[in-house]
Design a protein around this motif. Structure first.
Motif, PDB file in Angstrom:
ATOM      1  N   ALA A 130       6.014  11.684   7.323  1.00 60.57           N
ATOM      2  CA  ALA A 130       4.570  11.478   7.207  1.00 60.57           C
ATOM      3  C   ALA A 130       4.272  10.239   6.367  1.00 60.57           C
ATOM      4  O   ALA A 130       3.362   9.464   6.667  1.00 60.57           O
ATOM      5  CB  ALA A 130       3.909  12.709   6.599  1.00 60.57           C
ATOM      6  N   PHE A 131       5.062  10.045   5.300  1.00 58.87           N
ATOM      7  CA  PHE A 131       4.867   8.875   4.441  1.00 58.87           C
ATOM      8  C   PHE A 131       5.165   7.583   5.215  1.00 58.87           C
ATOM      9  O   PHE A 131       4.439   6.590   5.088  1.00 58.87           O
ATOM     10  CB  PHE A 131       5.769   8.971   3.210  1.00 58.87           C
ATOM     11  N   ASN A 132       6.239   7.604   6.021  1.00 54.49           N
ATOM     12  CA  ASN A 132       6.570   6.434   6.828  1.00 54.49           C
ATOM     13  C   ASN A 132       5.439   6.085   7.805  1.00 54.49           C
ATOM     14  O   ASN A 132       5.073   4.907   7.977  1.00 54.49           O
ATOM     15  CB  ASN A 132       7.868   6.664   7.593  1.00 54.49           C
ATOM     16  N   SER A 133       4.914   7.131   8.465  1.00 50.58           N
ATOM     17  CA  SER A 133       3.807   6.897   9.395  1.00 50.58           C
ATOM     18  C   SER A 133       2.585   6.380   8.656  1.00 50.58           C
ATOM     19  O   SER A 133       1.891   5.458   9.120  1.00 50.58           O
ATOM     20  CB  SER A 133       3.462   8.192  10.139  1.00 50.58           C
ATOM     21  N   PHE A 134       2.303   6.964   7.498  1.00 52.70           N
ATOM     22  CA  PHE A 134       1.151   6.551   6.695  1.00 52.70           C
ATOM     23  C   PHE A 134       1.275   5.081   6.292  1.00 52.70           C
ATOM     24  O   PHE A 134       0.323   4.302   6.416  1.00 52.70           O
ATOM     25  CB  PHE A 134       1.044   7.449   5.462  1.00 52.70           C
ATOM     26  N   MET A 135       2.452   4.670   5.822  1.00 51.86           N
ATOM     27  CA  MET A 135       2.655   3.293   5.378  1.00 51.86           C
ATOM     28  C   MET A 135       2.552   2.323   6.555  1.00 51.86           C
ATOM     29  O   MET A 135       2.016   1.214   6.417  1.00 51.86           O
ATOM     30  CB  MET A 135       4.014   3.147   4.690  1.00 51.86           C
ATOM     31  N   ASP A 136       3.055   2.714   7.723  1.00 53.20           N
ATOM     32  CA  ASP A 136       2.950   1.859   8.902  1.00 53.20           C
ATOM     33  C   ASP A 136       1.492   1.628   9.268  1.00 53.20           C
ATOM     34  O   ASP A 136       1.067   0.504   9.580  1.00 53.20           O
ATOM     35  CB  ASP A 136       3.698   2.511  10.069  1.00 53.20           C
ATOM     36  N   LEU A 137       0.696   2.703   9.208  1.00 48.35           N
ATOM     37  CA  LEU A 137      -0.721   2.585   9.554  1.00 48.35           C
ATOM     38  C   LEU A 137      -1.505   1.813   8.487  1.00 48.35           C
ATOM     39  O   LEU A 137      -2.361   0.980   8.813  1.00 48.35           O
ATOM     40  CB  LEU A 137      -1.328   3.980   9.741  1.00 48.35           C
ATOM     41  N   ILE A 138      -1.223   2.079   7.230  1.00 51.14           N
ATOM     42  CA  ILE A 138      -1.959   1.421   6.152  1.00 51.14           C
ATOM     43  C   ILE A 138      -1.661  -0.075   6.116  1.00 51.14           C
ATOM     44  O   ILE A 138      -2.538  -0.891   5.814  1.00 51.14           O
ATOM     45  CB  ILE A 138      -1.630   2.077   4.798  1.00 51.14           C
ATOM     46  N   PHE A 139      -0.423  -0.439   6.442  1.00 52.31           N
ATOM     47  CA  PHE A 139      -0.083  -1.866   6.512  1.00 52.31           C
ATOM     48  C   PHE A 139      -0.966  -2.568   7.539  1.00 52.31           C
ATOM     49  O   PHE A 139      -1.507  -3.640   7.293  1.00 52.31           O
ATOM     50  CB  PHE A 139       1.401  -2.019   6.877  1.00 52.31           C
ATOM     51  N   LEU A 143      -4.142  -5.378   6.976  1.00 54.93           N
ATOM     52  CA  LEU A 143      -4.195  -6.660   7.673  1.00 54.93           C
ATOM     53  C   LEU A 143      -5.515  -6.854   8.404  1.00 54.93           C
ATOM     54  O   LEU A 143      -6.152  -7.909   8.290  1.00 54.93           O
ATOM     55  CB  LEU A 143      -3.034  -6.767   8.662  1.00 54.93           C
ATOM     56  N   ILE A 144      -5.950  -5.830   9.164  1.00 52.26           N
ATOM     57  CA  ILE A 144      -7.175  -5.986   9.958  1.00 52.26           C
ATOM     58  C   ILE A 144      -8.395  -6.094   9.057  1.00 52.26           C
ATOM     59  O   ILE A 144      -9.336  -6.862   9.340  1.00 52.26           O
ATOM     60  CB  ILE A 144      -7.339  -4.828  10.969  1.00 52.26           C
ATOM     61  N   PHE A 145      -8.408  -5.361   7.946  1.00 51.66           N
ATOM     62  CA  PHE A 145      -9.526  -5.477   7.005  1.00 51.66           C
ATOM     63  C   PHE A 145      -9.537  -6.863   6.358  1.00 51.66           C
ATOM     64  O   PHE A 145     -10.593  -7.443   6.137  1.00 51.66           O
ATOM     65  CB  PHE A 145      -9.450  -4.386   5.937  1.00 51.66           C
ATOM     66  N   GLY A 146      -8.355  -7.368   6.043  1.00 52.92           N
ATOM     67  CA  GLY A 146      -8.284  -8.712   5.470  1.00 52.92           C
ATOM     68  C   GLY A 146      -8.822  -9.755   6.423  1.00 52.92           C
ATOM     69  O   GLY A 146      -9.580 -10.653   6.030  1.00 52.92           O
ATOM     70  N   VAL A 147      -8.446  -9.634   7.700  1.00 56.88           N
ATOM     71  CA  VAL A 147      -8.934 -10.578   8.721  1.00 56.88           C
ATOM     72  C   VAL A 147     -10.442 -10.459   8.879  1.00 56.88           C
ATOM     73  O   VAL A 147     -11.163 -11.463   8.914  1.00 56.88           O
ATOM     74  CB  VAL A 147      -8.231 -10.316  10.064  1.00 56.88           C
ATOM     75  N   GLU A 148     -10.959  -9.231   8.951  1.00 56.51           N
ATOM     76  CA  GLU A 148     -12.384  -9.031   9.186  1.00 56.51           C
ATOM     77  C   GLU A 148     -13.233  -9.461   7.992  1.00 56.51           C
ATOM     78  O   GLU A 148     -14.289 -10.078   8.157  1.00 56.51           O
ATOM     79  CB  GLU A 148     -12.657  -7.562   9.527  1.00 56.51           C
ATOM     80  N   ILE A 149     -12.778  -9.152   6.785  1.00 57.36           N
ATOM     81  CA  ILE A 149     -13.533  -9.556   5.597  1.00 57.36           C
ATOM     82  C   ILE A 149     -13.545 -11.079   5.470  1.00 57.36           C
ATOM     83  O   ILE A 149     -14.573 -11.678   5.132  1.00 57.36           O
ATOM     84  CB  ILE A 149     -12.933  -8.897   4.331  1.00 57.36           C
TER      85      ILE A 149
END
Length: 361
Positions: A130-139, A143-149
């Motif tokens: 679950a932690f691996n999946s969480f980290m993959d999604l949060i990464f 990125l997408i929030f950084g691009v959008e902001i």
């Protein structure tokens, strides 16, 4: 008015580019990782499997990204409820990520059972996976929030720039609107005086005024005109004034190396008008005006000297002078303007470096 449609199109172009680059990055990372996880697979098989599984992950990541962005931008609720909504969306995405990985990718793409460190069977959900999946999604979310902001900040800067440009355009239009009636009012006063005297030159002056009005209505409406046209307008104005002022000695010289050089209209004429209104018109005896315009290598030097009474009979409000100073500040911030108010003469020296002209105005 600011139109946002171009920016909306730009938004989707930027996001499309982001997902393409992100997909390439994830394919590269997973393909590199698969060498150790599945050493017996051929590289072509591993590459094919990686391309497929990353497309599958995009089916989880893209809805997650835009769900979070939608909540961030569109939903206006209390912060605590917004955070709870974020958590719910992320948890849902983690379960979707795990379902895709455990029940589809490993058994159907790789043809094996998912294991922990290649030894122990992995369950559908536990702390490690679950932690691996969480980290993959949060990464990906970071990125997408950084691009959008970043995109929104750039958009805001462009909108502010447009607003400033519109504000300056409106201010310049107001300044010109104050100058044009002032200029025409003085000229009409001259014609009125000639009409009272029934001067033979009155029709010629009216024709000359018609030419000047055409300039003020059409040419002056432009942001910039050629300096040759501006100088021609000054000469027309002087011709009208010379008919009225019989005892005036006027010297006009010009040295222009680039007649098509553009300048904001109605700036130079105002200094000439002031020379007549607050110098020549207030003097009873012999008067003079000296005008020299020189343009060399993109640098304009404008010199006006006019005689005046030591104690003028009227007091100038200097409204026109204030307007011109404001226009120069907006259009040519690096200009220099020197004004000498001596006992018997008034001297103005203006220098404009056209290399420093603001391109947006």
């Amino acid at each position: 008015m600011i139109k946002l449609k171009p920016y909306k199109r730009s938004k989707w172009q930027i996001h499309l580019l982001f997902w393409i680059l992100y997909y390439i990055l994830e394919v590269y990372l997973d393909f590199y990782w698969s060498r150790y996880q599945f050493p017996d697979f051929k590289w072509s098989v591993r590459l094919q499997n990686t391309l497929i599984l990353e497309l599958g992950y995009l089916l989880i990541k893209m809805p997650l990204a835009y769900a979070l962005l939608y909540v961030f931008e569109k939903i206006h609720i209390k912060e605590i409820f917004k955070y709870l909504l974020y958590i719910f969306i992320v948890i849902t995405a983690v379960f979707g990520h795990r379902f895709l990985t455990h029940y589809i990718i490993y058994p159907y793409i790789y043809g094996v059972t998912e294991t922990l460190d290649g030894k122990y069977p992995s369950g559908f959900i536990n702390g490690y996976v679950a932690f691996n999946s969480f980290m993959d999604l949060i990464f990906m979310v970071g990125l997408i929030f950084g691009v959008e902001i970043t995109r929104q900040k750039n958009l805001l800067k462009e909108q502010i720039s447009l607003l400033k440009s519109e504000k300056l355009d409106q201010e310049l239009s107001m300044l010109k609107a104050q100058i044009n009636p002032h200029f025409l009012f003085n000229t009409l006063n001259n014609i009125y005086g000639m009409a009272l005297k029934k001067a033979d030159e009155t029709p010629d002056v009216i024709l000359q005024l018609s030419k000047i009005m055409r300039y003020n209505i059409y040419e002056a409406a432009e942001k910039r005109i050629s300096i040759a046209k501006d100088i021609e307008n000054i000469k027309d104005f002087i011709q009208i004034q010379k008919i009225r002022h019989r005892h005036l000695t006027i010297s006009f010289t010009e040295d222009i190396d680039h007649p098509s050089q553009e300048i904001s209209p109605l700036i130079l004429i105002q200094f000439v008008e002031n020379a007549f209104k607050h110098g020549v018109s207030e003097s009873l005896g012999e008067t003079f005006i000296t005008i020299n315009i020189r343009l060399k290598n993109g640098i304009l030097t404008y010199f006006i000297e006019n005689s005046k009474e030591e104690k003028p009979h009227t007091h100038s409000t200097k409204i026109g002078q204030k307007n011109i100073r404001r226009q120069l500040e907006l259009l040519y911030p690096q200009h220099t303007l020197s004004v000498e108010n001596q006992n018997d003469r008034y001297i103005v020296t203006l220098t404009i470096d056209f290399h420093d002209t603001k391109p947006s105005l």
